[in-house]
Design a protein around this motif. Structure first.
Motif, PDB file in Angstrom:
ATOM      1  N   GLY A   1       9.240   4.161   1.412  1.00 58.34           N
ATOM      2  CA  GLY A   1       9.576   4.667   2.005  1.00 58.34           C
ATOM      3  C   GLY A   1      10.254   5.409   3.260  1.00 58.34           C
ATOM      4  N   GLU A   2       8.775   5.931   3.121  1.00 63.34           N
ATOM      5  CA  GLU A   2       7.993   7.033   4.389  1.00 63.34           C
ATOM      6  C   GLU A   2       8.095   5.859   5.661  1.00 63.34           C
ATOM      7  OE1 GLU A   2       7.893   9.566   3.540  1.00 63.34           O
ATOM      8  OE2 GLU A   2       8.219   9.503   1.384  1.00 63.34           O
ATOM      9  N   VAL A   3       7.808   4.612   5.419  1.00 64.16           N
ATOM     10  CA  VAL A   3       8.170   3.965   6.341  1.00 64.16           C
ATOM     11  C   VAL A   3       8.986   3.899   7.491  1.00 64.16           C
ATOM     12  CG1 VAL A   3       7.361   1.655   8.115  1.00 64.16           C
ATOM     13  CG2 VAL A   3       5.573   2.392   5.750  1.00 64.16           C
ATOM     14  N   LYS A   4       8.242   4.744   9.403  1.00 64.81           N
ATOM     15  CA  LYS A   4       9.349   4.167   9.989  1.00 64.81           C
ATOM     16  C   LYS A   4       9.950   3.003  10.402  1.00 64.81           C
ATOM     17  CE  LYS A   4       8.422   8.233  12.592  1.00 64.81           C
ATOM     18  NZ  LYS A   4       7.957   9.533  12.131  1.00 64.81           N
ATOM     19  N   ARG A   5      11.496   2.829  10.533  1.00 65.61           N
ATOM     20  CA  ARG A   5      12.045   1.194  10.463  1.00 65.61           C
ATOM     21  C   ARG A   5      11.725   0.580  11.311  1.00 65.61           C
ATOM     22  NH1 ARG A   5      16.929   1.230   6.953  1.00 65.61           N
ATOM     23  NH2 ARG A   5      15.973   1.429   4.413  1.00 65.61           N
ATOM     24  N   ASP A   6      12.331   1.880  12.675  1.00 68.54           N
ATOM     25  CA  ASP A   6      12.071   1.186  14.287  1.00 68.54           C
ATOM     26  C   ASP A   6      10.600   0.940  14.714  1.00 68.54           C
ATOM     27  OD1 ASP A   6      10.910   3.890  14.252  1.00 68.54           O
ATOM     28  OD2 ASP A   6      12.267   4.412  15.936  1.00 68.54           O
ATOM     29  N   THR A   7       9.503   1.276  14.030  1.00 63.79           N
ATOM     30  CA  THR A   7       7.944   1.173  14.399  1.00 63.79           C
ATOM     31  C   THR A   7       7.532  -0.461  13.509  1.00 63.79           C
ATOM     32  OG1 THR A   7       7.211   2.565  13.675  1.00 63.79           O
ATOM     33  CG2 THR A   7       7.565   3.225  15.433  1.00 63.79           C
ATOM     34  N   ALA A   8       8.377  -0.498  12.111  1.00 60.89           N
ATOM     35  CA  ALA A   8       7.361  -1.597  11.561  1.00 60.89           C
ATOM     36  C   ALA A   8       6.921  -2.352  11.704  1.00 60.89           C
ATOM     37  CB  ALA A   8       8.312  -1.341   9.795  1.00 60.89           C
ATOM     38  N   ARG A   9       8.289  -3.835  12.559  1.00 60.46           N
ATOM     39  CA  ARG A   9       7.650  -4.953  13.067  1.00 60.46           C
ATOM     40  C   ARG A   9       6.110  -4.948  14.094  1.00 60.46           C
ATOM     41  NH1 ARG A   9       9.283  -9.036  10.017  1.00 60.46           N
ATOM     42  NH2 ARG A   9      11.696  -8.465   9.544  1.00 60.46           N
ATOM     43  N   SER A  10       6.034  -3.664  14.917  1.00 62.07           N
ATOM     44  CA  SER A  10       5.431  -2.953  15.763  1.00 62.07           C
ATOM     45  C   SER A  10       4.450  -3.709  15.230  1.00 62.07           C
ATOM     46  CB  SER A  10       5.587  -2.741  17.065  1.00 62.07           C
ATOM     47  OG  SER A  10       6.222  -1.077  16.575  1.00 62.07           O
ATOM     48  N   VAL A  11       4.469  -2.843  14.073  1.00 60.72           N
ATOM     49  CA  VAL A  11       2.899  -2.203  13.466  1.00 60.72           C
ATOM     50  C   VAL A  11       2.354  -3.749  13.001  1.00 60.72           C
ATOM     51  CG1 VAL A  11       1.661  -0.875  11.452  1.00 60.72           C
ATOM     52  CG2 VAL A  11       3.498   0.083  12.982  1.00 60.72           C
ATOM     53  N   VAL A  12       3.058  -4.480  12.472  1.00 57.56           N
ATOM     54  CA  VAL A  12       2.259  -5.799  12.218  1.00 57.56           C
ATOM     55  C   VAL A  12       2.177  -7.027  13.374  1.00 57.56           C
ATOM     56  CG1 VAL A  12       3.541  -4.686   9.681  1.00 57.56           C
ATOM     57  CG2 VAL A  12       4.593  -6.892  10.826  1.00 57.56           C
TER      58      VAL A  12
ATOM     59  N   SER B   1       0.709  -1.685  -0.064  1.00 51.90           N
ATOM     60  CA  SER B   1      -0.781  -0.013   0.398  1.00 51.90           C
ATOM     61  C   SER B   1       0.701   1.413   0.214  1.00 51.90           C
ATOM     62  CB  SER B   1      -1.082   0.026   1.761  1.00 51.90           C
ATOM     63  OG  SER B   1      -1.294   0.860   1.179  1.00 51.90           O
ATOM     64  N   ARG B   2       1.151   1.702  -1.213  1.00 53.26           N
ATOM     65  CA  ARG B   2       3.140   2.640  -1.236  1.00 53.26           C
ATOM     66  C   ARG B   2       2.105   4.220  -0.951  1.00 53.26           C
ATOM     67  NH1 ARG B   2       5.651   5.116  -6.097  1.00 53.26           N
ATOM     68  NH2 ARG B   2       3.545   5.244  -6.963  1.00 53.26           N
ATOM     69  N   GLY B   3       2.269   4.906  -0.084  1.00 51.22           N
ATOM     70  CA  GLY B   3       1.749   5.989   0.362  1.00 51.22           C
ATOM     71  C   GLY B   3       1.035   6.198   1.324  1.00 51.22           C
ATOM     72  N   ALA B   4       0.428   4.832   1.555  1.00 51.92           N
ATOM     73  CA  ALA B   4      -0.689   4.630   2.339  1.00 51.92           C
ATOM     74  C   ALA B   4      -0.537   3.846   3.633  1.00 51.92           C
ATOM     75  CB  ALA B   4      -1.757   4.061   1.963  1.00 51.92           C
ATOM     76  N   SER B   5       0.691   4.112   4.503  1.00 53.15           N
ATOM     77  CA  SER B   5       0.884   2.905   5.314  1.00 53.15           C
ATOM     78  C   SER B   5       0.470   3.174   6.347  1.00 53.15           C
ATOM     79  CB  SER B   5       2.585   3.853   5.820  1.00 53.15           C
ATOM     80  OG  SER B   5       2.264   4.692   6.145  1.00 53.15           O
TER      81      SER B   5
END
Length: 353
Positions: free
Chosen positions: A262-273, A240-244
């Protein structure tokens, strides 16, 4: 053992062999998509050059629009265009086939050249003894609607949202039809031999969260549920590009992999999923473009790959880009990216065991 890697738009413009082949056959990008031998050759080029872990079908997100009698052109310099977008719900009713006609035979008739391409790619991979998975893909329904009513990603960008607001019933009707054809199209690709399916919501940045939840998300959910019902063992990836903002909800659906831009913050990407899905992404392709200052090198690529792997973790990750290659990338730096992912992830996984 190591993090797998492939790249969005790994085939195409950044490869000198692609340019040479295109000149040899004398066909444009869109014209080549109708020739299975061209599609197979372009799909094979990057997997001959780089030790990537997957091939992806060389195609375009708008082939479904073409199958629905919508003309698609590529005049050059302005991206892909639909010269006569749907002007109104009445225009839609006149030009778009009825949802009752959308089935497997419709896809085989209108998109048979794509399915023939898949068969040919599988045969060529076997012939050249390249045994990696082949990824099939489709645009998601909102992205298709966006182009079909607006005509372009460069201008008239507001028309998609305007349709959702002013013609909600017609929009839902069109999205239902598009959902049905995406499911049939992806199913046919699997039946012809693709091993994984990627769904691209490429125009996620052109819709707000409220409308995304109401219009786009139910389509994505239906696609994931139906594809898993039909093919429980075929991994499904969604982007979902641009709609993280949608990534958490997408991770609760039947998708195995959520792609992050590229806009997704890597430090929270895991916790989101939250462990519900693996991740794919999100290396910056600008790191792969050489500059006059000489500051982009195989060494800088390795360092930035290390940063990505450290932040996201090397497991349950498919290393990829935050958006597709644009054509100016250096083949040497792309090779460095692929090698760095393999080598650095192997070292990280080995040291943690």
């Amino acid at each position: 053992e190591r993090t797998p890697v492939w790249l969005f738009r790994q085939a195409g413009r950044h490869l000198p062999e692609y340019t040479a082949y295109k000149q040899k056959v004398g066909r444009s990008f869109l014209e080549m998509l109708s020739f299975p031998e061209d599609v197979a050759e372009c799909t094979m080029q990057p997997i001959r050059r780089y030790p990537v872990d997957a091939a992806i079908l060389f195609s375009d997100i708008l082939v479904i629009a073409e199958a629905l009698n919508i003309e698609v052109t590529m005049p050059g310099g302005v991206g892909i265009l639909i010269p006569q977008p749907l002007a109104s719900p009445e225009d839609m009713a006149e030009r778009i086939p009825s949802i009752s006609t959308i089935d497997k035979s419709f896809v085989e008739k209108k998109l048979g050249h794509v399915l023939e391409s898949v068969r040919l790619i599988r045969a060529k991979m076997a012939e050249e003894q390249i045994s990696i998975p082949l990824i099939g893909f489709s645009a998601a329904p909102w992205t298709l609607l966006f182009y079909m009513v607006g005509g372009s990603s460069k201008r008239n960008k507001e028309i998609g949202m305007t349709w959702l607001k002013e013609h909600p019933e017609a929009s839902k009707k069109l999205l239902d039809l598009l959902t049905k054809i995406v499911i049939e199209y992806c199913s046919c690709q699997v039946e012809q031999g693709v091993h994984l399916v990627q769904i691209f919501e490429a125009m996620g940045m052109m819709i707000d969260e409220e409308h995304f939840d109401e219009f786009a998300l139910p389509c994505l959910e239906e696609i994931s549920v139906e594809m898993k019902k039909r093919f429980p063992d075929v991994p499904l990836m969604v982007f979902s590009r641009g709609a993280s903002f949608a990534n958490e909800k997408l991770s609760k659906m039947s998708y195995d992999i959520v792609t992050i831009d590229g806009e997704v913050k890597r430090d929270t990407a895991r916790s989101v999923v939250d462990g519900r899905a693996g991740l794919q992404g999100n290396y910056d392709p600008r790191e792969l473009i050489e500059n006059e200052e000489g500051t982009k090198t195989p060494e800088t690529v390795r360092e930035t790959v290390k940063d990505m792997l450290t932040a996201l973790g090397p497991q349950r990750l498919i290393a990829n880009l935050g958006e597709g290659l644009g054509g100016k990338e250096s083949t040497d730096l792309v090779a460095a990216f692929v090698d760095s992912v393999h080598e650095e992830s192997e070292a990280m996984i080995g040291s943690s065991e």
